[in-house]
Every structure is written in structure tokens, then in C-alpha cells.
Design a protein around this motif. Structure first.
Motif, mmCIF file in Angstrom:
data_model
loop_
_atom_site.group_PDB
_atom_site.id
_atom_site.type_symbol
_atom_site.label_atom_id
_atom_site.label_comp_id
_atom_site.label_asym_id
_atom_site.label_seq_id
_atom_site.Cartn_x
_atom_site.Cartn_y
_atom_site.Cartn_z
ATOM 1 N N VAL A 8 0.864 -1.190 0.000
ATOM 2 C CA VAL A 8 0.000 0.000 0.000
ATOM 3 C C VAL A 8 0.895 1.233 0.000
ATOM 4 O O VAL A 8 1.622 1.476 0.960
ATOM 5 C CB VAL A 8 -0.935 0.031 1.225
ATOM 6 N N ASP A 9 0.858 1.998 -1.075
ATOM 7 C CA ASP A 9 1.641 3.226 -1.152
ATOM 8 C C ASP A 9 0.681 4.398 -1.027
ATOM 9 O O ASP A 9 0.220 4.965 -2.012
ATOM 10 C CB ASP A 9 2.411 3.296 -2.469
ATOM 11 N N ALA A 10 0.342 4.747 0.216
ATOM 12 C CA ALA A 10 -0.668 5.775 0.460
ATOM 13 C C ALA A 10 -0.317 6.555 1.716
ATOM 14 O O ALA A 10 0.388 6.065 2.596
ATOM 15 C CB ALA A 10 -2.055 5.143 0.601
ATOM 16 N N ASP A 11 -0.815 7.780 1.774
ATOM 17 C CA ASP A 11 -0.667 8.620 2.963
ATOM 18 C C ASP A 11 -1.890 8.512 3.869
ATOM 19 O O ASP A 11 -1.803 8.791 5.063
ATOM 20 C CB ASP A 11 -0.481 10.087 2.541
ATOM 21 N N VAL A 12 -3.011 8.139 3.293
ATOM 22 C CA VAL A 12 -4.268 8.002 4.027
ATOM 23 C C VAL A 12 -4.869 6.648 3.671
ATOM 24 O O VAL A 12 -5.024 6.331 2.492
ATOM 25 C CB VAL A 12 -5.250 9.134 3.664
ATOM 26 N N ALA A 13 -5.188 5.857 4.689
ATOM 27 C CA ALA A 13 -5.718 4.517 4.429
ATOM 28 C C ALA A 13 -6.309 3.959 5.710
ATOM 29 O O ALA A 13 -6.466 4.670 6.710
ATOM 30 C CB ALA A 13 -4.621 3.603 3.888
ATOM 31 N N ALA A 14 -6.621 2.674 5.700
ATOM 32 C CA ALA A 14 -7.179 2.015 6.877
ATOM 33 C C ALA A 14 -6.165 2.001 8.012
ATOM 34 O O ALA A 14 -4.982 1.720 7.791
ATOM 35 C CB ALA A 14 -7.578 0.578 6.533
ATOM 36 N N PRO A 15 -6.580 2.268 9.239
ATOM 37 C CA PRO A 15 -5.638 2.261 10.361
ATOM 38 C C PRO A 15 -4.999 0.902 10.583
ATOM 39 O O PRO A 15 -3.879 0.811 11.102
ATOM 40 C CB PRO A 15 -6.512 2.652 11.559
ATOM 41 N N GLU A 16 -5.676 -0.166 10.167
ATOM 42 C CA GLU A 16 -5.139 -1.508 10.385
ATOM 43 C C GLU A 16 -3.859 -1.773 9.606
ATOM 44 O O GLU A 16 -3.151 -2.740 9.891
ATOM 45 C CB GLU A 16 -6.196 -2.557 10.042
ATOM 46 N N ILE A 17 -3.530 -0.921 8.624
ATOM 47 C CA ILE A 17 -2.261 -1.092 7.906
ATOM 48 C C ILE A 17 -1.086 -0.873 8.852
ATOM 49 O O ILE A 17 -0.167 -1.693 8.939
ATOM 50 C CB ILE A 17 -2.206 -0.141 6.693
ATOM 51 N N ASP A 18 -1.091 0.239 9.575
ATOM 52 C CA ASP A 18 -0.015 0.482 10.543
ATOM 53 C C ASP A 18 -0.013 -0.572 11.649
ATOM 54 O O ASP A 18 1.048 -0.998 12.113
ATOM 55 C CB ASP A 18 -0.174 1.876 11.168
#
Length: 264
Positions: free
Chosen positions: A158-168
């Protein structure tokens, strides 16, 4: 107190420690996004006092170069291996990530993840991007933690600045469970430590925690994570890590039915 060797190089970026500074060079647009996220994250840490972020001493967006101050830190895995403070320390990490997702400003020109990785509607947050144990540290003789490397992990997909919190969250758990058999700094009661991280995060986060999304992201990222281990460690040494992700998958499955809700 340990001095962390930050020198590393990949095809896409290089990080070099030079005395009291750390110099990172990467593609210009990736560097710009990391600089803006670092500044936004540093402001969250400054306001809340939960964590510190190394200051940016200079930058050149056109060249893709950022010069950071170099802090003397302790790896969080070393701190978590101390059973007397592991729960407190992982709680700080969970609270810090919740503050990032709750308070960090969205950078200009932010990239938003596709809906498929966004989970339930309305649950997008600003990402740290690589909230793994290589980028979270304890500060000697202090109560804060330090957070570095505000760019996306290549292997997460995932190359994004804003996304689902579950990524972090997935990045942190995968790095927490990632350990070579008989390696340094073993974390006892690893499941208890992981559960406390999730509970602390969820209690202070803007959207709580969605276990289905977390399980899906871990499953999606697992093949690339395994390839990264083989590339970095070699095929033979990678065998010493093969039990970790299975343990993580089983851990998440056992959480099914538990509620990790945000603040009311």
C-alpha cells in the motif's frame, strides 16, 4: 544505551549515518511525502508529549534528500524483552499510534488508498506507513518513545498517505511476531504484549480496531513479507522465522469475537 546503526541501502533509497546526522536519499516525490509526514508527525508528538520525532535539519525535495538529527536510542524490542516494563512500553507504542491516526494533519497532495484496503466506510486515517519495531525506539532515561522513517513499507503493498488504520497496526504486529528462534531480546508473553498494544490503541483511536480488516491486511502482506525475509536473511536463515507468521495468524483468529472499540 546503544547507538543504532542506521546505515542501509536498497535499490530505491539509501540511509547513511554521518556523525550527529542521518542522511536519507530516495525518489524526489517519495522524499517530499516523507518530509511532510515527518513534520506532521513531529507536531503530534510535540503537542501530546507521547513520542518524539528526529528533527529535519535540512532537505532538498528536488534531489530527494533529507538530513535528520541523529538520536541515541534503544530498540523497542530490547525494551520489550524486559518483562518488568514490556506492558508499559508497548502501551506507549499503542497510544502513540492512536494519536497519529487521531491528530496528524493530512499532507498536501496526499495519496489515499483504494477502497479495497480501506475497510468499512469512513475509517481512513493518516498513516505512519512503516510502524514496525525497526522504527520505534525507547529513549534512555525517559518516558517517551521515538518514531522514525515516516514512509511506506515497500512490502505492505500500500503506497498511500491516508488509508485504513489496520495497515499500521499490521506492520507493528508482524514485526513484533517476527523473531528468529533463539535470537536476541526474546519477548516473553508475546500474545499478552500484542493484546495490550491492540487494546491500548483501540481505546484511544478514532475508529477502534476492525479485526476482519486487520486479518485481511496481514494475509495480503504475508507473501511479500516472506520474500523480504528470504532476500535479507537468505533461504536457510529464513527457515528460523517460518513459525512467526503462523503464530500471528492464529493469534488474530483467537481474537475473533472480541471487541476493540474506540473512545465513546
Amino acid at each position: 544505551m546503544n547507538t543504532i546503526d542506521l546505515s542501509s541501502r536498497t535499490a530505491a533509497r539509501s540511509v547513511t549515518a554521518r556523525g550527529e546526522t542521518v542522511v536519507k536519499v530516495q525518489a524526489p516525490e517519495a522524499s517530499r511525502r516523507e518530509r511532510l509526514r515527518t513534520e506532521a508527525g513531529r507536531e503530534v508528538g510535540r503537542r501530546g508529549g507521547l513520542f518524539v520525532v528526529p528533527a529535519i535539519l535540512s532537505h532538498d525535495d528536488e534531489r530527494g534528500e533529507i538530513v535528520f538529527e541523529r538520536l541515541r536510542l534503544i530498540p523497542i524490542r530490547e525494551a520489550l524483552s524486559d518483562e518488568s516494563r514490556s506492558i508499559e512500553m508497548v502501551g506507549r507504542a499503542g497510544a502513540a499510534l492512536a494519536a497519529i491516526h487521531r491528530e496528524m494533519a493530512v499532507i498536501p497532495g496526499a495519496v489515499t488508498a483504494e477502497p479495497a484496503t480501506g475497510g468499512p466506510a469512513g475509517r481512513l486515517v493518516p498513516l505512519h506507513g512503516d510502524f514496525g519495531m525497526r522504527n520505534v525506539f525507547a529513549i534512555p532515561e525517559g518516558r517517551e518513545i521515538a518514531i522514525i522513517d515516516w514512509s511506506n513499507a515497500d512490502w505492505i503493498g500500500v503506497d498511500a498517505d491516508v488509508a485504513a488504520p489496520e495497515i499500521d497496526i499490521a506492520v507493528f504486529l508482524m514485526s513484533l511476531f517476527h523473531r528468529r528462534l533463539f535470537g536476541p531480546w526474546p519477548i516473553s508473553r508475546r500474545h499478552e504484549v500484542a493484546r495490550h498494544f491492540l487494546a491500548t490503541y483501540a481505546s484511544a483511536s478514532p475508529h477502534g480496531l476492525h479485526l476482519g480488516t486487520l486479518a485481511g491486511i496481514v494475509a495480503m502482506a504475508t507473501p511479500a513479507f516472506k520474500r523480504q525475509i528470504r532476500r535479507r536473511k537468505g533461504h536457510l536463515r529464513a527457515l528460523g522465522y517460518r513459525h512467526n507468521l503462523l503464530d500471528l495468524h492464529l493469534f488474530i483468529r483467537r481474537l475473533s469475537g472480541q471487541r476493540f472499540t474506540g473512545p465513546s
